[in-house]
Design a protein around this motif. Structure first.
Motif, mmCIF file in Angstrom:
data_model
loop_
_atom_site.group_PDB
_atom_site.id
_atom_site.type_symbol
_atom_site.label_atom_id
_atom_site.label_comp_id
_atom_site.label_asym_id
_atom_site.label_seq_id
_atom_site.Cartn_x
_atom_site.Cartn_y
_atom_site.Cartn_z
ATOM 1 N N THR A 1 7.418 -4.140 -0.278
ATOM 2 C CA THR A 1 7.033 -5.216 0.645
ATOM 3 C C THR A 1 5.535 -5.498 0.564
ATOM 4 O O THR A 1 5.099 -6.615 0.838
ATOM 5 C CB THR A 1 7.412 -4.862 2.094
ATOM 6 O OG1 THR A 1 6.804 -3.622 2.468
ATOM 7 C CG2 THR A 1 8.922 -4.746 2.249
ATOM 8 N N PHE A 2 4.730 -4.504 0.164
ATOM 9 C CA PHE A 2 3.293 -4.746 0.021
ATOM 10 C C PHE A 2 3.033 -5.729 -1.115
ATOM 11 O O PHE A 2 2.273 -6.681 -0.961
ATOM 12 C CB PHE A 2 2.559 -3.428 -0.248
ATOM 13 C CG PHE A 2 2.477 -2.519 0.946
ATOM 14 C CD1 PHE A 2 1.553 -2.749 1.946
ATOM 15 C CD2 PHE A 2 3.339 -1.444 1.076
ATOM 16 C CE1 PHE A 2 1.472 -1.920 3.051
ATOM 17 C CE2 PHE A 2 3.266 -0.605 2.167
ATOM 18 C CZ PHE A 2 2.340 -0.846 3.165
ATOM 19 N N LYS B 1 1.318 -11.198 -2.544
ATOM 20 C CA LYS B 1 1.440 -12.341 -3.441
ATOM 21 C C LYS B 1 1.419 -13.673 -2.688
ATOM 22 O O LYS B 1 1.190 -14.724 -3.281
ATOM 23 C CB LYS B 1 2.738 -12.239 -4.247
ATOM 24 C CG LYS B 1 2.650 -11.295 -5.450
ATOM 25 C CD LYS B 1 3.996 -11.222 -6.148
ATOM 26 C CE LYS B 1 3.882 -10.449 -7.456
ATOM 27 N NZ LYS B 1 3.260 -11.240 -8.521
ATOM 28 N N GLU B 2 1.696 -13.645 -1.378
ATOM 29 C CA GLU B 2 1.790 -14.868 -0.596
ATOM 30 C C GLU B 2 0.446 -15.284 0.006
ATOM 31 O O GLU B 2 0.353 -16.336 0.631
ATOM 32 C CB GLU B 2 2.803 -14.696 0.535
ATOM 33 C CG GLU B 2 4.197 -14.269 0.088
ATOM 34 C CD GLU B 2 4.874 -15.325 -0.772
ATOM 35 O OE1 GLU B 2 4.470 -16.493 -0.706
ATOM 36 O OE2 GLU B 2 5.798 -14.958 -1.523
ATOM 37 N N PHE B 3 -0.599 -14.459 -0.171
ATOM 38 C CA PHE B 3 -1.887 -14.739 0.447
ATOM 39 C C PHE B 3 -2.996 -14.602 -0.593
ATOM 40 O O PHE B 3 -2.832 -13.963 -1.625
ATOM 41 C CB PHE B 3 -2.142 -13.773 1.619
ATOM 42 C CG PHE B 3 -1.134 -13.870 2.730
ATOM 43 C CD1 PHE B 3 -1.302 -14.770 3.766
ATOM 44 C CD2 PHE B 3 -0.004 -13.062 2.721
ATOM 45 C CE1 PHE B 3 -0.365 -14.858 4.789
ATOM 46 C CE2 PHE B 3 0.938 -13.141 3.731
ATOM 47 C CZ PHE B 3 0.756 -14.052 4.763
ATOM 48 N N HIS B 4 -4.144 -15.199 -0.299
ATOM 49 C CA HIS B 4 -5.297 -15.083 -1.181
ATOM 50 C C HIS B 4 -5.731 -13.627 -1.305
ATOM 51 O O HIS B 4 -5.559 -12.824 -0.378
ATOM 52 C CB HIS B 4 -6.468 -15.919 -0.648
ATOM 53 C CG HIS B 4 -6.269 -17.402 -0.817
ATOM 54 N ND1 HIS B 4 -6.126 -17.987 -2.054
ATOM 55 C CD2 HIS B 4 -6.202 -18.408 0.091
ATOM 56 C CE1 HIS B 4 -5.973 -19.296 -1.906
ATOM 57 N NE2 HIS B 4 -6.014 -19.578 -0.611
ATOM 58 N N ALA C 1 -6.075 -9.486 1.118
ATOM 59 C CA ALA C 1 -5.136 -8.414 0.763
ATOM 60 C C ALA C 1 -5.255 -7.211 1.683
ATOM 61 O O ALA C 1 -4.251 -6.609 2.074
ATOM 62 C CB ALA C 1 -5.370 -7.974 -0.681
ATOM 63 N N GLY C 2 -6.494 -6.850 2.043
ATOM 64 C CA GLY C 2 -6.666 -5.702 2.916
ATOM 65 C C GLY C 2 -6.028 -5.911 4.267
ATOM 66 O O GLY C 2 -5.352 -5.031 4.804
ATOM 67 N N ARG C 3 -6.214 -7.103 4.825
ATOM 68 C CA ARG C 3 -5.648 -7.379 6.150
ATOM 69 C C ARG C 3 -4.129 -7.517 6.104
ATOM 70 O O ARG C 3 -3.436 -7.094 7.037
ATOM 71 C CB ARG C 3 -6.294 -8.650 6.722
ATOM 72 C CG ARG C 3 -7.639 -8.378 7.387
ATOM 73 C CD ARG C 3 -8.463 -9.640 7.555
ATOM 74 N NE ARG C 3 -9.142 -9.993 6.310
ATOM 75 C CZ ARG C 3 -9.943 -11.036 6.189
ATOM 76 N NH1 ARG C 3 -10.146 -11.846 7.217
ATOM 77 N NH2 ARG C 3 -10.536 -11.291 5.046
ATOM 78 N N VAL C 4 -3.601 -8.090 5.030
ATOM 79 C CA VAL C 4 -2.147 -8.173 4.887
ATOM 80 C C VAL C 4 -1.544 -6.769 4.776
ATOM 81 O O VAL C 4 -0.575 -6.424 5.468
ATOM 82 C CB VAL C 4 -1.764 -9.016 3.657
ATOM 83 C CG1 VAL C 4 -0.267 -8.954 3.409
ATOM 84 C CG2 VAL C 4 -2.200 -10.469 3.850
#
Length: 408
Positions: free
Chosen positions: A321-322, A327-330, A334-337
């Motif tokens: 899931t990571f 892949k869906e965000f800039h 990435a760290g915050r996602v």
């Protein structure tokens, strides 16, 4: 590539330590219960307090990782982990153990996320599933250490000395981060703290996150919570294994985690080339994890090492899931996602470890052994919740709700 692999290895050592301290109470639980006088609920709270501290750090950690980079953040927090290990080594009361466990949770809270962030910075995006899986696999080696190796170590030293060794290992990783990992300017857009917090809120409100979060919370919560503590009591009380036999199974689970994490990363990349999304592969893997739990609960006439090996392999599917989410965000988000997902997963692990402890405490128990019906009730509730979350995870998003990159 050599530099990138060296950096990956150093960050993965931090994650190895994270998994080691996460599960160390599994073999030490009976000793702590006898020496300190812990009830099932206290043992569950003590072990789960790691997840509570870990989860509480995730949201600010995402901002820190995106702003200052994984090297500085991880080195700073690992110093807190070393202090937590030393506090645990000198503890003579439940309160002191709890404080040490809290510092261990805070100090290792960046290990996985810093590793994922470093992978994103130093490797091509197409390599994310494989490298994320490799990172998770090395964590599985830390889980393996809580089986036979720790049981062997307890024959030649004390549980207090084990925590001193953990503190020394942590110090070596800090030095490696300082002297062997260079800084890398990722040229991410700079923003104010308020705008960063707004981005966190946008991520949590996004359709893809809301679809993924419930299953990540429950599935990975069960996997981490049981693997880190309650697998041992289950093997003792339900499967009627002695401590040495249980340690063998725990080691099998850790080895299976290594295979599963690496295997799912490789499989996800192959299937993605065939048009099957990582989201789909992750869902199928977590369904397999549910099947493994059911087979164990039903006392299926198969070797225990095979059943628990399947548990360890399939339980790692949640790490996909990571890769799916990032892949869906800039890249600069990435760290915050990743920390948002980790926050959800570790809240789940805290609930499972403490919740299982409360349920086991509700049935009659004696001398550290718990009722078989209490174990079965805990696992049954967890399975029902996972089934409901899987249905939600599999729903198709309307076109109007399709995930889009979050902008600053």
């Amino acid at each position: 590539m050599k530099l990138a692999l060296r950096i990956f290895f150093i960050f993965s050592l931090g994650y190895f330590i994270s998994y080691l301290v996460r599960g160390i109470n599994l073999p030490l639980g009976p000793l702590l219960s006898r020496e300190i006088g812990l009830s099932p609920a206290q043992l569950g709270l003590l072990t789960s307090f790691y997840f509570f501290a870990f989860a509480g750090c995730q949201l600010p950690l995402g901002i820190l990782l995106d702003r200052f980079g994984p090297r500085k953040v991880l080195a700073s927090l690992l110093a807190v982990a070393a202090l937590g290990a030393l506090l645990s080594a000198s503890a003579h009361s439940f309160g002191m153990l709890l404080l040490g466990r809290f510092f261990l949770g805070v100090g290792t809270s960046a290990c996985m996320m810093a590793g994922l962030k470093a992978i994103i910075a130093w490797f091509h995006r197409d390599q994310l599933p494989i490298m994320n899986g490799a990172l998770y696999a090395i964590g599985g080696l830390g889980a393996m250490m809580t089986g036979i190796p720790v049981s062997w170590a307890m024959g030649v030293t004390s549980w207090r000395m084990l925590f001193v060794i953990v503190a020394a290992m942590t110090g070596m990783v800090i030095l490696a981060l300082i002297f062997f990992v260079p800084e890398k300017d990722e040229k991410h857009p700079k923003s104010t703290l308020s705008s960063q917090l707004r981005d966190v809120a946008k991520i949590f409100r996004s359709a893809i996150f809301l679809r993924t979060a419930p299953l990540a919370l429950i599935s990975q919560g069960v996997f981490l919570g049981v693997q880190g503590l309650w697998a041992g009591p289950y093997l003792r009380d339900v499967s009627q294994l002695n401590p040495a036999q249980a340690a063998n199974i725990v080691t099998v689970v850790g080895f299976a985690m290594v295979l599963g994490a690496a295997g799912f990363g490789w499989l996800a990349r192959r299937l993605e080339r065939e048009g099957i999304t990582i989201h789909t592969t992750a869902g199928a893997g977590m369904l397999l994890f549910m099947a493994a739990q059911l087979l164990i609960m039903l006392d299926t006439p198969l070797p225990l090492w095979l059943l628990w090996g399947l548990y360890g392999i399939s339980g790692t599917a949640g790490v996909l899931t990571f890769a799916s989410m990032t892949k869906e965000f800039h890249g600069y988000l990435a760290g915050r996602v990743s920390t948002g997902l980790t926050f959800i997963m570790f809240i789940g692990a805290f609930i499972v470890q403490y919740g299982f402890g409360l349920l086991l405490n509700a049935w009659p128990h004696d001398n550290g052994s718990y009722a078989v019906s209490a174990h079965q009730a805990s696992w049954s509730i967890a399975l029902v919740l996972q089934a409901c979350a899987l249905i939600w995870f599999c729903r198709k998003l309307p076109v109007a709700e399709a995930p889009v990159p979050v902008q600053i």
